[in-house]
Design an enzyme around this catalytic site. Structure first.
Site, PDB file in Angstrom:
ATOM      1  N   TYR A  92     -15.193 -10.945  -9.907  1.00 50.20           N
ATOM      2  CA  TYR A  92     -16.737 -10.862 -10.120  1.00 50.20           C
ATOM      3  C   TYR A  92     -17.315 -11.018 -11.676  1.00 50.20           C
ATOM      4  CZ  TYR A  92     -17.294 -10.489  -4.890  1.00 50.20           C
ATOM      5  OH  TYR A  92     -17.474 -10.953  -3.898  1.00 50.20           O
ATOM      6  N   GLU A 191       6.817  -3.737  10.359  1.00 51.86           N
ATOM      7  CA  GLU A 191       5.888  -4.941  10.151  1.00 51.86           C
ATOM      8  C   GLU A 191       4.464  -4.410  10.515  1.00 51.86           C
ATOM      9  OE1 GLU A 191       6.376  -8.993  11.410  1.00 51.86           O
ATOM     10  OE2 GLU A 191       4.435  -9.316  10.950  1.00 51.86           O
ATOM     11  N   ASP A 243       8.205  -8.743  13.639  1.00 58.48           N
ATOM     12  CA  ASP A 243       8.052  -9.662  14.655  1.00 58.48           C
ATOM     13  C   ASP A 243       9.290 -10.970  14.646  1.00 58.48           C
ATOM     14  OD1 ASP A 243       5.948  -8.480  15.578  1.00 58.48           O
ATOM     15  OD2 ASP A 243       4.508  -9.833  14.821  1.00 58.48           O
TER      16      ASP A 243
END
Lengths: 359, 618
Positions: A92, A191, A243
C-alpha cells in the site's frame, strides 16, 4: 555487513552502471523448478547456478529496477526510524511511488524475497513481516517468549493454554523464543484445522506423547522455522499428516525440502528429516476411504510432481503413480467414516507403528 | 429454371397454393422467422432494383407492426412507381415477367419474387395485399387491394381507388403475414437490412421494429452504382436444354446467324467455323434435332472462342465497401478495415467478380468465430452458410499467418473480425433454388481466396505495425519516465548527484524512431512524421512517404528532395538524440487517406521503427 549496507550496494550498482553509461541491471538466481539443486551438506533443495538478469533494456525490467530502488529507500527509512511494516503495508505504501508502484501484493512480496536473495539477509532484517499469523501448538513443551512489554514469559503448551493452543509468533528466533523443557518425544504437524482439533479433543498429544502443530495449509515461514528449531535443538522427529492430494504433498515438501519460492533460505527453514505419515494413496485403498475423483488440475499437479526434483524417490514416485492410476484423492477427515475416535485409536497408532513409533 | 418448368407443367394439375405448400423451403418460407425476412427481402430487393434502374438514389422505409399475432409488413420506396395496369401482374401472379434467358447482374435473380410474398400472406392470414404506387408528379396515386386466384394464378382485384400521396413517386406494399420477429442475430430482418446497407451505401434505409424502435441506415455516398449491362449467353456456359429452347425461339433464319446473334463472343465468321466443326447443316434452327444440338455443344468446346465480355458487371468498389463497413460497424469502433476488388473472371462462359472486406478489432468479440457476411449481387445470403463456396474458401485459408486464430490452419477462424465476400455475376450458380448458397465452382473459390488473402495481407501489415508501435511506446515510456527516475533515486540513496543518461538512452533504444499521425479536416489531411535518432551515431538516409497523388498536394515541409506521382522523398540527417519533423498536406475527397505508408532507404531497416524498407526505384 549490515542489511542496510547490503541494500545500499544494490542501489550503488545501478548508480554506477548509469554513471559509466552501462544499461543498469542486477542479477539473481532463477526462481524456478528447473533451478533447484540438492544441497548435500544441508540435505535441502536450494537454488542452482542459473541466473536471470533484470535489465533496464526492457520496460518490465526497468520497472523492476525502479521498484527495487524505491523499496530499498523505504527499508532504509524504516531501519533508520526503527519501525517495521507488514508486507501488505509495503504494497500500500507503494501507492505514492508514482511509476514505481506495485501492481499487486504478489509483486511486492516477491521483490522482498528477491532482496533477501541478493543481499543474503532475511526479510526480518528489512523490518518486513508477513501478514500470516503462525500456527497453533499443543503438547508437553515449555516455551519462553519475550512479550512486547519485554518480559520473559514461560508457557506450558498444555497447562497454560486453552484448547486453541499456543500461537507461534512471526519471529521465532532465539532472541524472541526459547525452548525451556520438553517431555514429548515427537512432533506431529497437521495440515487442516479440523483434524488438529479432532486430535486435541481426543487428547492425542497426551496419548501419543507428541507436540501437535497445526500447519494451516501451506505453512508460514515462522511455522517452518519453529519446526526446524524443535527438530534441530531438541532432536524431536517431525511427522507430517496431511490430506491425500497433490497440494498436500507440496506442503510436506516445503516442510522437509524447502519451497521453490524460498529456496534461498532452505537450510534455515527446511527439516530434511521430516517424515510423511499420510494420507497416502495406498491408505485410500488400504483403509477404503471415502474419496473424490481427481480433477484435471489435480492430475496436472501430480504430473508436475513427477518432474519435481524434490519428489524423485521410490516412495513418492510409486505413490503418485498409484494415485494417477486409481484416480482418487481423500481428505484427512475421511477417516471419520469409521467413527470419531478411529483416527486416534486405529489409524495413527498403526501408521506410527509402521514408522517405528510405539504408542 | 427447374421451378419454372415444374410450375408450368404442374400448373394444370395442381393449384399454385399446393405448389407453394410443397416448395416452402425452396421459396424461403419454411420457418416463421425466415418467412418474415423473405417478405421484407423480396420487397426491398425490388425497391432497390427499381430505384437504380430509374437512376434514383433509393430511400427505403421498412416498418413491421404486430397486430393480434400477425405481422404487418410495410415497405415503401421512392422509385419510379409502377403503372396501374402492371400492378396486378407484378404482385398478383407468380413468376410473371421472369426473364429466362436474360443474363444480367441483378438482385431479381434471387427469390421467386414479391408475388410469392403476397401468396404467403394470403395463405397464412387470408388478408389481401395493399399496393400504393405513383409514377410521378402530377399523376394520381393508385391504391389497389388484391389477392391471387390460386387456381388460375391470376390476380383478383378487391379494391381500386385513387388516393392523395405526398410522395413524388414511389411504391408502397403492405402485407399481413404469419411470422416470428427476432432480434439480435444475423438471421433477422435487422440483420438482413444491416447487411444490405453495407453493400448498398448509396441507399438510405429506415426501419421501424414492432416495438417502435427506429433504426436509420444512413446513406454514405450520393452516387448510384454503374448500371450492369445485359449480355447474351456465352457458348461455354450453355446447357443442352437451354440451347434447344433457344433454337426453337429464335427468329434467325440460319444456324450460323443464330449463333452470331444469340451468343456473346461469336462473330459470323466464328459461327460458320462452329457449324463446320459440328458437321451440322447451316439450315433454319427450328429444323435442327436433338442430335444436332449435341454436336453444336461439342463444337463449342473444340473451337477457340473469346472469353465473354466482363464490363457487364457492376462492382461495389473497394472504397465503397470500406465506407459501408465503416458506417455499419461504427458503434464497434473497429481499428482496421481493408477491402479488395478483383478483376472480373469467367467460369463456364459466365463472367463474375469477387470483392472482399475485413473489419478487425475494436469491440468485436475476441474469442468467438469471425462473422461472415456473404453477398450475391448485393443481396445478403443469410442461410445455408455451411454449403456455400464463400465459407469453403474462408475455411481453406490459413488465417494464422494473418493474425487470426484457427485450429490446425483450417476451418472458420476465430478472432475479432468480420469477413465480407461479395460475388457479382450475370448468373450466380446457386446450390439450389432457395438461392442462399453459392455452388462450389473452382474458379470462384480461387478468386475469393486470392481476394481475401489480399485483404488479410493488409490486415497483417497493420497488425505488425501496431505491434511495433506498441513496443516503441513502451520504449519511449522507459527512456522518458522510468530511466530518469531510476537515475535520480539511485543517486539519492547513494548520496551523489544524478548521473546523465543520454548515452544509456541511445543504447536502450538503439533505433531511429519514426512516429506519424494523420489529421483530416475540411477535406484536407495533414500528415506529420516525427523522426528521432536514438542511435549512438549520426544517421543519414532517405525517407519516402506515400501520397494519394501529386496534384492533391497542398503543402510539403521541409523542402523535399523530390515529389513524384505517388511519393514524397526527403533527405534525413540526424545527430544522436536529434529530432526532426516532416509534414505534408493533401486534399482528400472520396478516396480515403487514413494511414501513412513510410519507407526508408540508405539505412538498415532493422534499425528503424515506423517505416519499411523502400523497394522501389531510387
Amino acid at each position: 555487513m549490515s542489511a542496510l549496507e547490503e541494500l545500499r550496494k544494490v542501489a550503488e550498482k545501478i548508480y554506477v552502471d548509469l554513471l559509466n553509461s552501462r544499461i543498469p541491471s542486477i542479477e539473481l538466481p532463477a526462481r524456478t523448478k528447473s533451478n533447484i539443486v540438492f544441497d548435500e551438506r544441508h540435505r535441502v533443495w536450494k537454488y542452482g547456478k542459473q541466473n536471470i538478469k533484470r535489465s533496464a533494456v526492457t520496460l518490465a525490467g526497468a520497472y523492476m529496477l525502479l521498484r527495487t530502488i524505491y523499496t530499498i529507500d523505504f527499508i532504509k527509512e524504516m531501519i533508520e526510524k526503527n519501525k517495521t511494516s507488514t508486507l501488505r503495508e509495503l504494497y500500500y505504501i507503494s501507492e505514492s511511488w508514482g511509476e514505481a508502484k506495485f501492481n499487486s501484493q504478489d509483486e511486492s512480496d516477491k521483490l522482498a524475497e528477491d532482496l533477501e536473495i541478493i543481499t543474503k539477509k532475511l526479510r526480518e532484517d528489512f523490518k518486513l513481516r508477513p501478514e500470516e499469523d503462525g500456527a497453533r501448538v499443543i503438547g508437553d513443551i515449555v516455551i519462553e517468549e519475550v512479550t512486547r512489554k519485554g518480559e520473559k514469559r514461560r508457557i506450558h503448551c498444555q497447562d497454560d493454554v486453552g484448547d486453541a493452543g499456543y500461537g507461534i509468533p512471526y519471529n521465532v528466533e532465539k532472541e524472541k523464543l526459547r525452548f525451556v523443557e520438553v517431555n514429548a518425544d515427537k512432533i506431529i504437524a497437521v495440515e487442516t484445522g479440523g483434524m488438529f482439533d479432532r486430535l486435541v479433543e481426543n487428547r492425542f498429544d497426551e496419548k501419543s506423547n507428541s507436540v501437535l502443530v497445526h500447519l494451516k495449509g501451506q505453512p508460514a515461514r515462522s511455522t517452518r522455522r519453529f519446526l526446524k528449531r524443535l527438530n534441530e535443538e531438541l532432536n524431536l522427529p517431525v511427522i507430517v499428516f496431511t490430506d491425500g492430494d497433490p497440494w498436500s504433498y507440496r506442503i510436506y515438501a516445503s516442510v522437509a525440502y524447502g519451497a521453490i519460492k524460498t529456496a534461498h533460505i532452505s537450510e534455515y527453514l527446511a527439516t530434511p528429516s521430516a517424515q510423511f505419515l499420510g494420507v497416502t494413496p495406498s491408505d485410500i485403498l488400504n483403509y477404503d476411504l471415502p474419496s473424490d475423483e481427481l480433477t484435471q488440475e489435480d492430475i496436472n499437479a501430480l504430473k508436475a510432481e513427477l518432474n519435481d526434483p524434490r519428489f524423485q524417490d521410490d516412495f513418492w514416485v510409486n505413490e503418485i503413480k498409484l494415485q494417477l492410476e486409481i484416480n482418487k484423492k481423500a481428505e484427512q477427515q475421511a477417516l471419520a467414516k469409521y467413527g470419531l475416535d478411529y483416527v486416534t485409536d486405529v489409524y495413527l497408532p498403526e501408521k506410527l507403528a509402521e514408522m517405528g513409533y510405539e504408542i | 429454371m427447374p421451378i419454372a418448368e415444374e410450375l408450368a407443367k404442374k400448373q394444370k394439375e395442381i393449384s399454385i397454393a399446393e405448389f407453394f405448400e410443397r416448395n416452402k423451403q425452396i421459396l424461403g418460407f419454411d420457418s416463421l422467422t425466415r418467412a418474415l425476412i423473405t417478405c421484407v427481402k423480396e420487397a426491398v430487393d425490388n425497391a432497390l432494383d427499381a430505384c437504380e434502374e430509374a437512376g434514383i438514389l433509393p430511400d427505403i422505409f421498412v416498418k413491421i407492426e404486430e397486430h393480434d399475432g400477425e405481422y404487418k409488413v410495410i415497405v415503401e420506396d421512392n422509385g419510379p412507381g409502377i403503372v396501374k395496369s402492371q400492378i396486378p401482374h407484378v404482385f398478383g401472379r407468380l413468376l410473371y415477367g421472369s426473364r429466362f434467358h436474360s443474363l444480367k447482374q441483378s438482385r431479381g435473380q434471387q427469390g421467386i419474387g414479391i408475388s410469392a410474398a403476397v401468396l404467403y400472406s394470403q395463405l397464412t392470414t387470408g388478408k389481401p395485399a395493399t399496393i400504393i404506387s405513383k409514377i410521378g408528379e402530377g399523376f394520381p396515386a393508385h391504391k389497389i387491394q388484391l389477392m391471387i386466384d390460386t387456381k388460375k394464378n391470376l390476380p383478383r382485384i378487391l379494391k381500386d381507388e385513387m388516393v392523395h400521396w405526398k410522395k413524388k413517386s414511389g411504391t408502397r406494399v403492405e402485407l399481413f403475414v404469419k411470422g416470428k420477429y427476432v432480434k439480435h442475430r444475423k438471421q433477422s430482418v435487422y440483420g438482413y437490412l444491416r447487411s444490405t446497407a453495407i453493400v448498398n451505401p448509396h441507399a438510405q434505409i429506415t426501419f421501424i421494429e414492432p416495438d417502435g424502435n427506429k433504426i436509420v441506415f444512413e446513406r454514405a455516398v450520393d452516387k448510384l452504382p454503374k448500371q450492369p449491362k445485359e449480355i447474351k449467353p456465352h457458348p461455354h456456359g450453355i446447357e443442352l436444354g437451354t440451347l434447344l429452347k433457344m433454337l426453337k425461339d429464335t427468329k434467325a433464319q440460319k444456324l450460323s446467324s443464330f449463333l452470331a446473334r444469340e451468343f456473346s463472343s461469336i462473330s459470323l465468321q466464328k459461327a460458320r467455323e462452329i457449324v463446320k466443326v459440328a458437321g451440322v447443316e447451316d439450315v433454319s434452327p427450328q429444323q435442327l434435332k436433338l442430335e444436332d444440338a449435341k454436336k453444336i455443344l461439342e463444337a463449342f468446346k473444340k473451337v477457340k472462342i473469346m472469353a465473354p465480355p466482363t464490363d457487364c458487371l457492376s462492382p461495389i468498389g473497394e472504397a465503397l465497401i470500406k465506407k459501408g463497413l465503416r458506417k455499419e460497424t461504427m458503434q464497434l469502433s473497429p481499428e482496421f478495415i481493408s477491402t479488395d476488388t478483383r478483376q472480373p473472371s469467367v467460369f463456364s462462359g459466365i463472367p463474375f467478380m469477387v470483392e472482399t472486406g475485413i473489419v478487425y478489432g475494436g469491440d468485436l468479440p475476441k474469442e468467438e468465430r469471425v462473422e461472415i457476411l456473404r453477398f450475391a449481387n448485393r443481396v445478403p445470403l443469410l442461410y445455408q452458410e455451411g454449403d456455400c463456396v464463400i465459407t469453403e474458401a474462408i475455411k481453406n485459408i490459413d488465417w494464422r499467418r494473418y493474425g487470426l486464430e484457427q485450429k490446425g490452419g483450417k476451418g472458420i477462424p476465430y478472432g475479432p473480425a468480420i469477413i465480407l465476400v461479395h460475388v457479382a455475376s450475370v448468373n450466380i450458380p446457386f446450390t439450389s433454388e432457395s438461392k442462399e448458397a453459392i455452388a462450389h465452382i473452382d474458379e470462384i473459390e480461387k478468386e475469393i481466396k486470392l481476394s481475401l488473402q489480399q485483404c488479410a495481407r493488409k490486415m497483417r501489415v497493420h497488425l505488425s505495425k501496431k505491434e511495433r508501435r506498441k513496443k516503441a511506446k513502451n520504449k519511449f515510456l522507459l527512456i522518458s519516465k522510468i530511466l530518469p527516475e531510476l537515475a535520480r533515486k539511485s543517486a539519492e540513496i547513494v548520496g551523489k548527484p544524478t548521473p546523465p543518461i543520454d548515452d544509456v538512452i541511445t543504447q536502450i533504444m538503439n533505433i531511429v524512431w519514426i512516429e506519424d499521425e494523420i489529421v483530416s479536416k475540411d477535406g484536407v489531411a495533414e500528415s506529420r512524421i516525427k523522426i528521432t535518432n536514438y542511435k549512438r551515431k549520426p544517421q543519414k538516409f532517405i525517407l519516402y512517404a506515400e501520397i494519394p497523388s501529386k496534384e492533391k498536394i497542398v503543402e510539403v515541409e521541409p523542402q523535399p528532395l523530390e515529389v513524384r506521382e505517388r511519393v514524397i522523398k526527403w533527405n534525413v540527417d540526424l545527430k544522436p538524440v536529434e529530432k526532426a519533423e516532416y509534414v505534408f498536406k493533401v486534399k482528400v475527397d472520396d478516396e480515403e487517406f487514413d494511414e501513412n505508408n513510410l519507407y526508408v532507404l540508405g539505412i538498415d531497416p532493422v534499425n528503424v521503427i515506423g517505416a519499411e524498407k523502400w523497394e522501389g526505384e531510387e
